[in-house]
Design a protein around this motif. Sequence first.
Motif, mmCIF file in Angstrom:
data_model
loop_
_atom_site.group_PDB
_atom_site.id
_atom_site.type_symbol
_atom_site.label_atom_id
_atom_site.label_comp_id
_atom_site.label_asym_id
_atom_site.label_seq_id
_atom_site.Cartn_x
_atom_site.Cartn_y
_atom_site.Cartn_z
ATOM 1 N N LEU A 102 -13.109 -6.205 -13.808
ATOM 2 C CA LEU A 102 -12.272 -4.997 -13.909
ATOM 3 C C LEU A 102 -12.913 -3.834 -13.160
ATOM 4 O O LEU A 102 -12.201 -3.000 -12.564
ATOM 5 N N ALA A 103 -14.233 -3.753 -13.172
ATOM 6 C CA ALA A 103 -14.916 -2.687 -12.442
ATOM 7 C C ALA A 103 -14.686 -2.835 -10.937
ATOM 8 O O ALA A 103 -14.458 -1.837 -10.229
ATOM 9 N N VAL A 104 -14.731 -4.058 -10.431
ATOM 10 C CA VAL A 104 -14.431 -4.288 -9.014
ATOM 11 C C VAL A 104 -12.985 -3.897 -8.716
ATOM 12 O O VAL A 104 -12.685 -3.292 -7.681
ATOM 13 N N GLY A 105 -12.082 -4.228 -9.656
ATOM 14 C CA GLY A 105 -10.687 -3.813 -9.497
ATOM 15 C C GLY A 105 -10.543 -2.302 -9.404
ATOM 16 O O GLY A 105 -9.700 -1.800 -8.650
ATOM 17 N N TYR A 106 -11.368 -1.572 -10.140
ATOM 18 C CA TYR A 106 -11.315 -0.104 -10.095
ATOM 19 C C TYR A 106 -11.648 0.402 -8.686
ATOM 20 O O TYR A 106 -10.964 1.289 -8.160
ATOM 21 N N PHE A 107 -12.685 -0.164 -8.084
ATOM 22 C CA PHE A 107 -13.059 0.285 -6.737
ATOM 23 C C PHE A 107 -11.987 -0.091 -5.710
ATOM 24 O O PHE A 107 -11.785 0.628 -4.725
ATOM 25 N N CYS A 108 -11.288 -1.203 -5.950
ATOM 26 C CA CYS A 108 -10.145 -1.543 -5.086
ATOM 27 C C CYS A 108 -9.027 -0.515 -5.261
ATOM 28 O O CYS A 108 -8.411 -0.077 -4.287
ATOM 29 N N ALA A 109 -8.762 -0.121 -6.515
ATOM 30 C CA ALA A 109 -7.688 0.836 -6.797
ATOM 31 C C ALA A 109 -7.937 2.175 -6.123
ATOM 32 O O ALA A 109 -6.996 2.894 -5.777
ATOM 33 N N LEU A 110 -9.203 2.525 -5.930
ATOM 34 C CA LEU A 110 -9.519 3.780 -5.249
ATOM 35 C C LEU A 110 -9.008 3.799 -3.814
ATOM 36 O O LEU A 110 -8.802 4.871 -3.229
ATOM 37 N N ARG A 111 -8.773 2.611 -3.242
ATOM 38 C CA ARG A 111 -8.313 2.508 -1.863
ATOM 39 C C ARG A 111 -6.800 2.606 -1.746
ATOM 40 O O ARG A 111 -6.265 2.635 -0.639
ATOM 41 N N HIS A 112 -6.118 2.657 -2.881
ATOM 42 C CA HIS A 112 -4.657 2.759 -2.831
ATOM 43 C C HIS A 112 -4.251 4.119 -2.257
ATOM 44 O O HIS A 112 -4.795 5.153 -2.660
ATOM 45 N N PRO A 113 -3.305 4.147 -1.317
ATOM 46 C CA PRO A 113 -2.945 5.426 -0.696
ATOM 47 C C PRO A 113 -2.209 6.379 -1.615
ATOM 48 O O PRO A 113 -2.063 7.564 -1.312
ATOM 49 N N GLY A 114 -1.720 5.881 -2.750
ATOM 50 C CA GLY A 114 -0.998 6.742 -3.684
ATOM 51 C C GLY A 114 0.444 6.918 -3.285
ATOM 52 O O GLY A 114 0.939 6.330 -2.318
ATOM 53 N N GLY A 115 1.155 7.746 -4.028
ATOM 54 C CA GLY A 115 2.568 7.977 -3.742
ATOM 55 C C GLY A 115 3.425 6.822 -4.191
ATOM 56 O O GLY A 115 2.991 5.927 -4.914
ATOM 57 N N ARG A 116 4.671 6.862 -3.748
ATOM 58 C CA ARG A 116 5.653 5.862 -4.136
ATOM 59 C C ARG A 116 6.140 5.147 -2.893
ATOM 60 O O ARG A 116 6.151 5.695 -1.791
ATOM 61 N N ALA A 117 6.535 3.879 -3.083
ATOM 62 C CA ALA A 117 6.969 3.079 -1.941
ATOM 63 C C ALA A 117 8.219 3.679 -1.317
ATOM 64 O O ALA A 117 9.077 4.226 -1.999
ATOM 65 N N VAL A 118 8.317 3.584 -0.007
ATOM 66 C CA VAL A 118 9.467 4.101 0.718
ATOM 67 C C VAL A 118 10.145 2.971 1.469
ATOM 68 O O VAL A 118 9.499 2.229 2.207
ATOM 69 N N ALA A 119 11.438 2.807 1.257
ATOM 70 C CA ALA A 119 12.183 1.728 1.899
ATOM 71 C C ALA A 119 12.386 2.033 3.370
ATOM 72 O O ALA A 119 12.173 3.131 3.846
ATOM 73 N N ALA A 120 12.854 1.003 4.100
ATOM 74 C CA ALA A 120 13.061 1.149 5.530
ATOM 75 C C ALA A 120 14.099 2.218 5.847
ATOM 76 O O ALA A 120 14.073 2.846 6.910
ATOM 77 N N ASP A 121 15.048 2.432 4.933
ATOM 78 C CA ASP A 121 16.094 3.417 5.196
ATOM 79 C C ASP A 121 15.668 4.816 4.769
ATOM 80 O O ASP A 121 16.434 5.754 4.824
ATOM 81 N N GLY A 122 14.418 4.946 4.314
ATOM 82 C CA GLY A 122 13.900 6.261 3.939
ATOM 83 C C GLY A 122 14.072 6.579 2.472
ATOM 84 O O GLY A 122 13.574 7.580 1.995
ATOM 85 N N ALA A 123 14.776 5.711 1.724
ATOM 86 C CA ALA A 123 14.970 5.955 0.301
ATOM 87 C C ALA A 123 13.672 5.673 -0.444
ATOM 88 O O ALA A 123 12.993 4.697 -0.168
ATOM 89 N N GLU A 124 13.357 6.531 -1.394
ATOM 90 C CA GLU A 124 12.127 6.351 -2.142
ATOM 91 C C GLU A 124 12.322 5.282 -3.190
ATOM 92 O O GLU A 124 13.325 5.198 -3.857
ATOM 93 N N ARG A 125 11.267 4.418 -3.317
ATOM 94 C CA ARG A 125 11.308 3.377 -4.328
ATOM 95 C C ARG A 125 10.307 3.700 -5.418
ATOM 96 O O ARG A 125 9.275 4.332 -5.168
ATOM 97 N N GLY A 126 10.599 3.184 -6.635
ATOM 98 C CA GLY A 126 9.724 3.507 -7.762
ATOM 99 C C GLY A 126 8.376 2.887 -7.653
ATOM 100 O O GLY A 126 8.207 1.886 -7.006
#
Length: 506
Positions: A482-506
């Motif tokens: 789980l600690a290794v997973g935490y350091f991986c999570a730090l690399r997440h860019p954040g925000g919410r996914a954005v679809a190809a048409d520009g609509a924001e995804r949850g």
Amino acid sequence: MMFAVAMTFIDQTIVSIAAPDIVSELGLSTSGMQWVINAYLLSLAAFFALGGRLADLWGPRRVVVAGTLVFVVSSVLCGCVPTGDHALTWLVVFRATQGLGAALLFPAALAVVVAVFPVERRGRALALFFGLTGALTAVGPLLGGWLTAWTWRAIFWVNVPVAIIALILTALAHISDRRRDESLDVRGALLIVAGMGLSVLGFQQASAWGWDSAATWLCIAGGLALLAFFCHYELRTTRRHPLINLAVFRDRAFTVDTLVLFFAMLAFVPVFFFASVYAQVSLSASPNQAALYLLYFFAGFAIASQWGGRILDKRGARPAMRIGCAVGAVGFALWAGKLTDLSMHDQWPYVALAGAGIGFILAPASTDAVNRAINASYGEVTGITQTVRNYAASVGLAVFGTMLTHTMTDRVTETLRTRGVPPDAEHSVARDVTEAITGNADARTPTGDGATETTMRGAMPAIRMDFAEANQWVFYAMAVALAVGYFCALRHPGGRAVAADGAERG
């Protein structure tokens, strides 16, 4: 869909509780019983990617129905296993086909849920889906203990009424069946099934064959080589419709989601097996009491899962994953430190904390990954994430199982040496004790009037403590994952996914 996949999650853990009764009635060896347990997870890991792709090509409703039928027929046949020389082969084969049915069913069911809910409600909906279905893994031991009191065969037959209700609900839901007019990448499917199956087989059998065995490393290396060739083939092939569109890994958030899921799943499924056996051996708990012990984990998991879904909807997956990995690492570490107290009452806050950590991670990471599907190929992306999850579970069971076996054998050997067991017998006796305990929680007091049996009866309290101390290494290793997973999570860019048409995804 939650009702449909319920039985697939329950079956990941329900058989472990019934293992002593199955071994006794069918005359199976401990290693044979491990094959019965592992065949399901092996098949799941091997076929999940194919199941996700078939959901896209044939339509999720058709694949849900097909997977449910394969699963329930296999369950009935598992429950009808005859006694005799062919019992082991029978059980292993139909446990494997159970895994195939589950691998077809789950990605298709998730694709249905994703398609039904709009973007603004998807986070909480999938949090409920992943939270409830994941928590059902904890129900397996409880249900298994209750059913085994009647007959162990009922742990398989209980799937029949669940499957019937699931099929009726699926028909009543009038699910639309969107199909993709594309061809199936048969060569890619064969490569990933062979690669996943062979590598997982090597990890699973490492405790039996030994890490110094050529067969162990031949399976692991051969499987990984096939998976590497599969990736090369999928990237370089001129086919328009590969089995898995590996371009999705160009999205850093998807890659981080997958890595966090991998390290979280190293602990999630294995913890039910190791904690259940620990409760029965070191705490002298009955199967039902062992199941109640695991409900502390479920309580923390269920609460945090819904909380994580709300965080996902408001702030994206990164905060929930970081919180989950941190809480999980602390929870597993504190739980490990309390294992030698041999008191269920003293451990429950840390068990619940460990469960809460996994609950924060599972739904947000899985949902964020699904929301980054290319061209709304939800079945395909679900196939990727679930393959990673089940592969990690198999690796966790194998690696932690080997760690537990070696540590336990060394500790029992030392315990027997201090009690005067002859040097030429201490290691073989310790190995037999370890195999019986870790294989199916058999901690019965030895009978007989021989010197070794008499010594063993006097050493049982010490052996129970040896097992608790050996498990500490496993639970600390889960905290490290789980600690290794935490350091991986730090690399997440954040925000919410954005679809190809520009609509924001949850």
